[in-house]
Design an enzyme around this catalytic site. Structure first.
Site, PDB file in Angstrom:
ATOM      1  N   HIS A   1     -25.115   2.425   3.080  1.00  0.00           N
ATOM      2  CA  HIS A   1     -26.158   2.024   2.125  1.00  0.00           C
ATOM      3  C   HIS A   1     -25.792   0.649   1.577  1.00  0.00           C
ATOM      4  CE1 HIS A   1     -26.570   1.536  -2.320  1.00  0.00           C
ATOM      5  NE2 HIS A   1     -27.844   1.615  -2.014  1.00  0.00           N
TER       6      HIS A   1
ATOM      7  N   ASN B   1     -27.750  -2.403  -1.231  1.00  0.00           N
ATOM      8  CA  ASN B   1     -28.911  -3.004  -1.885  1.00  0.00           C
ATOM      9  C   ASN B   1     -28.452  -4.110  -2.818  1.00  0.00           C
ATOM     10  OD1 ASN B   1     -29.349  -2.287  -4.967  1.00  0.00           O
ATOM     11  ND2 ASN B   1     -28.416  -0.488  -4.004  1.00  0.00           N
TER      12      ASN B   1
ATOM     13  N   HIS C   1     -28.693   5.836   9.087  1.00  0.00           N
ATOM     14  CA  HIS C   1     -28.145   7.099   9.576  1.00  0.00           C
ATOM     15  C   HIS C   1     -27.977   6.958  11.096  1.00  0.00           C
ATOM     16  CE1 HIS C   1     -28.776   9.050   5.717  1.00  0.00           C
ATOM     17  NE2 HIS C   1     -29.989   8.539   5.692  1.00  0.00           N
TER      18      HIS C   1
ATOM     19  N   HIS D   1     -14.003  -2.036   2.813  1.00  0.00           N
ATOM     20  CA  HIS D   1     -13.627  -2.453   1.458  1.00  0.00           C
ATOM     21  C   HIS D   1     -13.055  -3.867   1.453  1.00  0.00           C
ATOM     22  CE1 HIS D   1     -14.096   0.989  -1.333  1.00  0.00           C
ATOM     23  NE2 HIS D   1     -14.146   1.692  -0.206  1.00  0.00           N
TER      24      HIS D   1
ATOM     25  N   ARG E   1     -30.514  -6.698  -5.946  1.00  0.00           N
ATOM     26  CA  ARG E   1     -31.795  -6.823  -6.639  1.00  0.00           C
ATOM     27  C   ARG E   1     -31.661  -7.719  -7.874  1.00  0.00           C
ATOM     28  NH1 ARG E   1     -29.262  -2.198  -7.186  1.00  0.00           N
ATOM     29  NH2 ARG E   1     -28.620  -1.507  -9.269  1.00  0.00           N
TER      30      ARG E   1
END
Length: 296
Positions: free
Chosen positions: A132, A134, A122, A166, A136
């Site tokens: 954001h 991530n 932020h 993008h 995993r």
């Protein structure tokens, strides 16, 4: 086979840690080079690092991770870059959720292992978008898969920023499968939609889960490229916007948009639900929430 999977788990968790180190260094570098603007006179932001743990019902070792959070910097108002490697036995609610997604063998053997990196930033300047990312890896005795992605969340949109972000993600996808970008972009548009507001939380990106083509090396290589694409996708946008003058009205738009972001993460986000229901450190799970938000 067990030895091979153990080696793959080790490699995956080591990669997530290495990516975390790269991002932390790059973000602190942005703080060091920000010498103009309303926050230029304050000290450059630095990450505070702490260990996190996952609690197990039987008291057994259940893994943990590292939470790295920077607050009140010149560029970042709050940013967290967390890594974790957790394992144990899934509870009944988590077993049902996994079974509903088609994960086999949950009733017979609900053991799991999961490792990954999660980042949310932020920004101080409302012209600079929140972001954001991530990636995993998840394992059960009967299945393994990769997941991840990244999405851009501006409160004041610039078409060129969206195009750049993008473009970097598309290039990462194209190196592996020409169908990935369109498929994973559409998945992100659906996944990051806020139904009760009838709108997306940002301008999207890519999102994928349950990725198991049968070729672990190929799926791991793709997930690494998604991680590598993040800094080239986000840093130039930040550098272009962090000096843009803003008004009180601009800041108000940012705080209201953060309210939307918080609603999404608390109500819909799969990772937030999994982290809280499996006993991971609540502060690490909720790191994604903004420092300040506003509702009308």
């Amino acid at each position: 086979m067990t030895d091979m999977m153990d080696d793959q788990k080790t490699r995956a968790s080591a990669w997530f840690r290495d990516l975390r180190n790269q991002i932390v260094a790059a973000f602190e570098g942005l703080e060091d080079t920000q010498t103009t603007g309303p926050f230029a006179d304050q000290p450059a932001g630095r990450f505070e690092v702490s260990e996190t743990t996952r609690s197990s019902d039987d008291g057994a070792d259940a893994g943990g991770g590292v939470m790295s959070v920077m607050r009140g910097g010149r560029v970042f108002e709050k940013v967290g870059v967390n890594i974790s490697t957790v394992y144990g036995t899934l509870g009944k609610s988590a077993q049902k959720a996994m079974a509903a997604r088609g994960v086999p063998g949950m009733e017979d053997d609900p053991r799991f292992w999961a490792s990954g990196i999660s980042l949310v930033a932020h920004m101080q300047n409302p012209h600079t978008p929140a972001v954001h990312m991530n990636t995993r890896m998840f394992w059960t005795p009967n299945a393994w898969w990769f997941g991840g992605g990244a999405d851009l969340n501006p409160c004041i949109e610039y078409a060129e920023d969206t195009t750049h972000f993008h473009g970097q993600l598309e290039a990462a996808c194209q190196r592996h499968d020409i169908s990935y970008y369109d498929k994973f972009k559409a998945w992100a548009d659906e996944y990051f939609f806020v139904p009760h507001r009838g709108r997306a939380r940002g301008v999207g990106g890519i999102f994928y889960d349950d990725l198991n083509t049968g070729d672990w090396e190929a799926d791991f290589a793709f997930t690494q490229d998604v991680g590598r694409a993040f800094l080239p996708a986000f840093v130039p946008v930040t550098e272009a916007r962090c000096d843009t003058p803003w008004t009180d009205s601009d800041k108000d738009k940012q705080l209201i948009h953060r309210g939307l972001y918080a609603e999404y993460n608390l109500v819909y986000d799969r990772g937030t639900k999994f982290g809280l229901t499996t006993g991971h450190d609540a502060n690490a799970v909720l790191m994604s929430l903004p420092p300040l938000a506003k509702w009308v």
